[in-house]
Design a protein around this motif. Sequence first.
Motif, PDB file in Angstrom:
ATOM      1  N   TYR A  71       0.814  -1.216   0.000  1.00 22.46           N
ATOM      2  CA  TYR A  71       0.000   0.000   0.000  1.00 22.46           C
ATOM      3  C   TYR A  71       0.852   1.272   0.000  1.00 22.46           C
ATOM      4  O   TYR A  71       0.687   2.139  -0.868  1.00 22.46           O
ATOM      5  CB  TYR A  71      -0.945  -0.028   1.197  1.00 22.46           C
ATOM      6  N   PRO A  72       1.820   1.412   0.964  1.00 21.30           N
ATOM      7  CA  PRO A  72       2.670   2.628   0.906  1.00 21.30           C
ATOM      8  C   PRO A  72       3.516   2.689  -0.362  1.00 21.30           C
ATOM      9  O   PRO A  72       3.800   3.776  -0.865  1.00 21.30           O
ATOM     10  CB  PRO A  72       3.549   2.521   2.158  1.00 21.30           C
ATOM     11  N   PHE A  73       3.886   1.520  -0.881  1.00 16.48           N
ATOM     12  CA  PHE A  73       4.664   1.517  -2.123  1.00 16.48           C
ATOM     13  C   PHE A  73       3.850   2.109  -3.277  1.00 16.48           C
ATOM     14  O   PHE A  73       4.349   2.934  -4.055  1.00 16.48           O
ATOM     15  CB  PHE A  73       5.098   0.089  -2.464  1.00 16.48           C
ATOM     16  N   SER A  74       2.589   1.714  -3.381  1.00 14.61           N
ATOM     17  CA  SER A  74       1.745   2.230  -4.467  1.00 14.61           C
ATOM     18  C   SER A  74       1.485   3.729  -4.306  1.00 14.61           C
ATOM     19  O   SER A  74       1.500   4.483  -5.286  1.00 14.61           O
ATOM     20  CB  SER A  74       0.424   1.460  -4.526  1.00 14.61           C
ATOM     21  N   LEU A  75       1.277   4.174  -3.069  1.00 14.15           N
ATOM     22  CA  LEU A  75       1.079   5.617  -2.836  1.00 14.15           C
ATOM     23  C   LEU A  75       2.329   6.402  -3.205  1.00 14.15           C
ATOM     24  O   LEU A  75       2.258   7.461  -3.835  1.00 14.15           O
ATOM     25  CB  LEU A  75       0.716   5.872  -1.365  1.00 14.15           C
ATOM     26  N   GLY A  76       3.486   5.870  -2.783  1.00 12.24           N
ATOM     27  CA  GLY A  76       4.732   6.547  -3.117  1.00 12.24           C
ATOM     28  C   GLY A  76       4.965   6.600  -4.610  1.00 12.24           C
ATOM     29  O   GLY A  76       5.434   7.621  -5.152  1.00 12.24           O
ATOM     30  N   ALA A  77       4.632   5.518  -5.311  1.00 11.06           N
ATOM     31  CA  ALA A  77       4.799   5.496  -6.770  1.00 11.06           C
ATOM     32  C   ALA A  77       3.896   6.518  -7.447  1.00 11.06           C
ATOM     33  O   ALA A  77       4.292   7.192  -8.400  1.00 11.06           O
ATOM     34  CB  ALA A  77       4.513   4.090  -7.295  1.00 11.06           C
ATOM     35  N   MET A  78       2.694   6.644  -6.907  1.00  8.11           N
ATOM     36  CA  MET A  78       1.771   7.626  -7.492  1.00  8.11           C
ATOM     37  C   MET A  78       2.267   9.060  -7.262  1.00  8.11           C
ATOM     38  O   MET A  78       2.206   9.902  -8.160  1.00  8.11           O
ATOM     39  CB  MET A  78       0.368   7.442  -6.903  1.00  8.11           C
ATOM     40  N   VAL A  79       2.726   9.353  -6.040  1.00  7.70           N
ATOM     41  CA  VAL A  79       3.248  10.696  -5.751  1.00  7.70           C
ATOM     42  C   VAL A  79       4.461  10.998  -6.613  1.00  7.70           C
ATOM     43  O   VAL A  79       4.586  12.078  -7.203  1.00  7.70           O
ATOM     44  CB  VAL A  79       3.590  10.824  -4.254  1.00  7.70           C
TER      45      VAL A  79
END
Length: 322
Positions: free
Chosen positions: A298-306
């Motif tokens: 989950y944090p990985f996907s958020l970081g990738a989006m940012v």
Amino acid sequence: MVRFYTRHEDKFQVWTLEEMLGKGELKDVLWVDMLKPKKEEIDRVEAMFGVDVPDKFEREEIELSSRYWEDNDTITISSYFFISFFFVATAKGHYNESVGFVIKGNTLFSIRESELRTFDTVHKMVAQNQKELVSGYDIFMQIFDIRIDQDADLLEYASRESDEIRKKLLLESDVKSTETLKKIATLQEFTLKIRQGVFDKRRILTAMAKSSKPPQSIKEDLFIMMRDINSLVEFIAMNDSTLENLQNLFLAQTSIEQNKIIKLFTVANVVLMPPTLIASIYGMNFHFMPELGWTLGYPFSLGAMVLSGVIPLIYFKNRGWL
């Protein structure tokens, strides 16, 4: 209303139609001014002086042969006098009132449907017993001379208004587009109507200068007035060019503002597209997706989006697009 102006021993007197009918003496009449006359009043004046006064339809004809013509003893003229709601409270817009003139012998006849500041000024001059007004030709020339001066004042007003619009377009960023465009269009119509009247007067004065009826002193004044009109024509051309440039400047500024908005939306779309793509990928409901069982997924996907949104912003900033 019909007013008769007589001159006797260097003094003007004003008479009504009834008074003039009782007086019976017509040789001292220099000017007959008819404002919104009734048909019976026009008929009486025509019978008294043996003239044909142009009716409203004849005054509004646009052909030169209809706006200026001569017969054996008269000159008949129809000329445009500009009226603007800027200066006349009762006016519904910008329009040209067609005023009729007849010069027979030493007498001027004028007929109109509206109160005009030009005629008010001439009435005051007559009341002051101006010495230079000794014939119907003199009064006619005075009317045209005052009208030309007033047209020049109107053009100067239009020029000042154009300068104000230019300053607002160049210095103020919150100029209301609808009001500005409406004002430019109004000034264009304003100038167009003045041009119509000025060109009309130039044609009339040119035709009058070729006539054998006006005395030589009047012809000399005619040439002076024609030079003044030619200068107004040049001023009108300059005003037209200025207003056209203002319109182009306004449209260019409007286009720039629209481009800024479109660019903002384009950048927003580009910045949001990669995060949307990532969110779409991880929103798919396939069973075998490695990140679904990953604790940091989950944090990985958020970081990738940012990160995918920040990279385009940095790129646009370095290229000077923001």
